[in-house]
Scaffold this active site. Structure first.
Site, PDB file in Angstrom:
ATOM      1  N   ASP A 327       0.862  -1.179   0.000  1.00 31.73           N
ATOM      2  CA  ASP A 327       0.000   0.000   0.000  1.00 31.73           C
ATOM      3  C   ASP A 327       0.900   1.231   0.000  1.00 31.73           C
ATOM      4  O   ASP A 327       2.059   1.165   0.419  1.00 31.73           O
ATOM      5  CB  ASP A 327      -0.902  -0.024   1.238  1.00 31.73           C
ATOM      6  CG  ASP A 327      -1.774   1.204   1.333  1.00 31.73           C
ATOM      7  OD1 ASP A 327      -2.247   1.667   0.275  1.00 31.73           O
ATOM      8  OD2 ASP A 327      -1.963   1.706   2.454  1.00 31.73           O
ATOM      9  N   ASP A 329      -0.131   5.106   0.753  1.00 31.71           N
ATOM     10  CA  ASP A 329      -0.344   6.098   1.816  1.00 31.71           C
ATOM     11  C   ASP A 329      -0.377   5.441   3.192  1.00 31.71           C
ATOM     12  O   ASP A 329      -1.023   4.395   3.391  1.00 31.71           O
ATOM     13  CB  ASP A 329      -1.665   6.848   1.580  1.00 31.71           C
ATOM     14  CG  ASP A 329      -1.538   7.835   0.431  1.00 31.71           C
ATOM     15  OD1 ASP A 329      -0.398   8.193   0.098  1.00 31.71           O
ATOM     16  OD2 ASP A 329      -2.573   8.217  -0.148  1.00 31.71           O
TER      17      ASP A 329
END
EC number: 3.1.3.16
Length: 591
Positions: A327, A329
Site C-alpha cells: 500500500d 499512503d
C-alpha cells in the site's frame, strides 16, 4: 631378533629359523611339512637367497600394521591349535617367502582360507554415485593400508574377492598397485606396490570406458545441448588411445583437449591439474544484472518487438518466488495523516506545521501531474494499469506529435463522459488516449531517477527542502520503508508491487516525488480507485501465477481483507517499529 622369537618355548613347534618356508609343525599333529607364518596362501615372485638375507636383516620390517588388511583379515581361528598368534604372539613376517600350504588342512574341518581371503564378495566394491570425477570406489577400501618399511605387497590371484577392483578387472595382475586415484589430471600412484620407493604424483593415464567402475554416465549429447557436451559418455580429453593399466605411467600425452564447436564461447582451464574446460553459457534472464537489463532493453526495437502486452508477465523460465504487494499512503509514505494532522497528534508534533507540509506536498503532486502527466486530460479516463489501453496504440512516433492540438481535450470534456472502465469508444479517440498513456510511461521511465531534471532548477530546490522537512517531522518514516523496499528490489527472485486507492496519474506523481521510482517500475503500479484492491490482487495473481508466494504490506482494512480472501500473509504497518521489524525479517530471509 628373529632368533629370539623362534626360540621361544613351543612344545609342538620344530624347525629352524633359516628355513625359507618358515617354522615347521610337529608331524604328530599335522601331516603338512610347512605352513606360512601368517597362515595364508600368497603367491609372489620367488626371491633369491641374498634378497631373503637382506630382507631379514632389515629391522624396520619387524612390524606389520594390523590395520593393513582391514579388521577381519588374518583373524585367528579359535579352534585351531596352530593359529599364527600362538606361533608368533606379536609379529608377522611377510618378507619370509612362503611355500604352498598343505592340502591336508581341510582334515580339521575348516576351510583353507580365513574369512578375509574367501572368494565370496564380502568386501565388494562400494559404489559412490555422487563422485563426479571418476574416483575409483575401491580406493576407499585401501585407505587403511600402511607399511612401515616401504615393502611392496602384491596381490595374489587367489584373492580376487578381497579388495577387488570390481567387475572391470577379472584377474588382478601380480605386482599391480592396489589403487590409483584419478583426481583432475593427476594420479597418486606407486610403481609396484603400496608406498614403495619414492611416493610422488605421477601423470598416469586416465581410465577409459572399459576400465571404469561406473560403466556408463548419462551423456548430454542429445537435444539442444549438443553444442556444449560430447555425445560420448566421457569427453575426449578423459580418454586415451591405448588400453593401459590404471597404474601404468603413460608416456604419450594424456590431456587431449578438444576444440570447442563454432559459435560457443569456451575458455579452457590453464591449470595442468584440470582435465575439463569450463563453458560459459549465457545466464537466464532473471539472473541478469541491471546493466544487462538496460542493454537488453536498449536494443528492443532491433529485435522486432512490435506487439504490446496489456498485462506483462514474467518470462516462462522465471524463478520468481515472492511478490510483495505494498500500500502507498500511511504505509510507505506519510501524506494523508499530514493533511489531517492525525500524525502530529499521535506523535506529539505541531499540527499546523504538519498540515502545512501536507498541503505543500499535495500542491506539488498535482502540479506535476497536470504539467507533465496529462492529468487534466486523463482524470475522467483513469486506468488501473499503465498498459490497459496500449492495444489501441498503433506505435506512431510521438517525438513531433502535438498533444495540445489533436482535439482530445475537447472530446473528453463533452457531455459523453468516460465510462467506468475508462473507455469511451471510437477508434480515433482511443488511439489518442493510448498516446497519452504511452507518453506518461516514457516520462516516468526517463525521470524516475532524476525528478529534479523534470521539475527544473527552481522547483527542484523547493522539492528537496520539502522532502527534508517531511522526513524530519515523520522521524525518517520514508527512509525506513525505502530500506525494506530496496532490499526486496535487490533480490532477483522477488518483486515489489504497488496497489493504491489514488488515481493512477496522481499515484505516479507521488511515486516520483517521494523518490520511489527506482523500486517500483511503472508496470508494477496499480490503481484501485475504480475496481478496488481485491480486484487488483486478482489481476496480480493472474499475472504472476499461483506458484509464487504473495505478501501484502499495508495499514488499512481493505488490503487486509483482500489478503485474507486470497490466503496471502498480511504485514500490518502502523508505526516505525513495524517497518524496522519488516526490514529485520527481510535481512534474516524470513520473508
Amino acid at each position: 631378533m628373529e632368533m629370539q622369537d623362534l626360540t621361544s618355548p613351543h612344545s609342538r613347534l620344530s624347525g629352524s629359523s633359516e628355513s625359507p618356508s618358515g617354522p615347521k609343525l610337529d608331524s604328530s599333529h599335522i601331516n603338512s611339512t610347512s605352513m606360512t607364518p601368517n597362515g595364508t596362501e600368497v603367491k609372489t615372485e620367488p626371491m633369491s637367497s641374498s634378497e631373503i638375507a637382506s630382507t631379514a636383516a632389515d629391522g624396520s620390517l619387524d612390524s606389520f600394521s594390523g590395520s593393513a588388511l582391514g579388521s577381519s583379515s588374518f583373524s585367528p581361528r579359535p579352534a585351531h591349535p596352530f593359529s599364527p598368534p600362538q606361533i608368533y604372539p606379536s609379529k608377522s613376517y611377510p618378507h619370509i617367502l612362503p611355500t604352498p600350504s598343505s592340502q591336508t588342512m581341510a582334515a580339521y574341518g575348516q576351510t583353507q582360507f580365513t574369512t578375509g581371503m574367501q572368494q565370496a564378495t564380502a568386501y565388494a566394491t562400494y559404489p559412490q554415485p555422487g563422485q563426479p570425477y571418476g574416483i575409483s570406489s575401491y580406493g576407499a577400501l585401501w585407505a587403511g593400508i600402511k607399511t612401515e618399511s616401504g615393502l611392496s605387497q602384491s596381490q595374489s590371484p587367489g584373492q580376487t574377492g578381497f579388495l577387488s577392483y570390481g567387475t572391470s578387472f577379472g584377474t588382478p595382475q601380480p605386482g599391480q598397485a592396489p589403487y590409483s586415484y584419478q583426481m583432475q589430471g593427476s594420479s597418486f600412484t606407486t610403481s609396484s606396490g603400496l608406498y614403495s620407493g619414492n611416493n610422488s604424483l605421477t601423470n598416469s593415464s586416465g581410465f577409459n570406458s572399459s576400465q571404469q567402475d561406473y560403466p556408463s554416465y548419462p551423456g548430454f549429447g542429445q537435444g539442444q545441448y549438443a553444442q556444449y557436451y560430447n555425445s560420448s559418455p566421457y569427453p575426449a580429453h578423459y580418454m586415451t588411445s591405448s588400453n593401459t593399466s590404471p597404474t601404468t605411467p603413460s608416456t604419450n600425452a594424456t590431456y587431449q583437449l578438444q576444440e570447442p564447436p563454432s559459435g560457443v564461447t569456451s575458455q579452457a582451464v590453464t591449470d595442468p591439474t584440470a582435465e575439463y574446460s569450463t563453458i560459459h553459457s549465457p545466464s537466464t534472464p532473471i539472473k541478469e544484472t541491471d546493466s544487462e537489463r538496460l542493454r537488453r532493453g536498449s536494443d528492443g526495437k532491433s529485435r522486432g518487438r512490435g506487439r504490446r502486452n496489456n498485462n506483462p508477465s514474467p518470462p516462462p523460465d522465471s524463478d520468481l518466488e515472492r511478490v510483495f504487494i505494498w500500500d502507498l499512503d500511511e504505509t510507505i509514505i506519510v501524506f494523508h495523516s499530514l493533511l489531517t494532522g492525525s500524525y502530529a497528534n499521535r506523535y506529539g508534533r505541531d499540527p499546523p506545521t504538519s498540515v502545512s507540509l501536507g498541503l505543500r506536498m499535495e500542491e506539488m503532486i498535482f502540479n506535476l501531474a497536470d504539467t507533465h502527466l496529462f492529468f487534466n486530460d486523463l482524470e475522467e479516463c483513469d486506468q488501473v494499469h499503465i498498459d490497459d489501453v496500449s492495444s489501441d496504440d498503433n506505435g506512431q512516433d510521438l517525438s513531433t506529435y502535438n498533444f495540445g492540438t489533436d482535439g482530445f481535450p475537447a472530446a473528453a470534456t463533452s457531455a459523453n463522459l468516460c465510462l467506468a472502465t475508462g473507455v469511451r469508444g471510437g477508434v480515433d479517440w482511443m488511439r489518442k488516449l493510448a498516446f497519452r498513456y504511452r507518453r506518461v510511461k516514457e516520462i516516468y521511465n526517463t525521470y524516475k531517477n532524476n525528478v529534479g531534471g523534470l521539475l527544473g532548477p527552481a522547483k527542484r530546490e523547493a522539492w528537496l527542502q520539502l522532502r527534508a522537512e517531511i522526513e524530519a517531522l515523520t522521524d525518517s518514516w520514508l527512509t525506513l520503508a525505502l530500506k525494506a523496499l530496496s532490499l526486496i528490489h535487490s533480490r532477483t527472485n522477488c518483486v515489489n508491487i504497488l496497489v493504491t486507492t489514488t488515481q493512477l496519474i496522481p499515484a505516479l506523481a507521488k511515486v516520483l516525488l517521494y523518490g520511489l521510482g527506482i523500486v517500483f517500475p511503472i508496470e508494477n503500479i496499480y490503481s484501485a480507485t475504480k475496481i478496488g484492491k481485491e480486484s487488483c490482487f486478482e489481476r496480480i495473481i493472474q499475472r504472476f501465477g499461483r506458484k509464487v508466494v504473495y505478501v501484502v504490506i499495508g495499514d488499512g482494512v481493505e488490503e487486509e481483507q483482500g489478503a485474507k480472501k486470497h490466503a496471502m500473509p498480511f504485514w500490518r504497518v502502523s508505526s516505525h517499529s513495524d517497518l524496522m521489524a519488516l526490514h529485520h525479517a527481510l535481512e534474516l530471509e524470513y520473508l
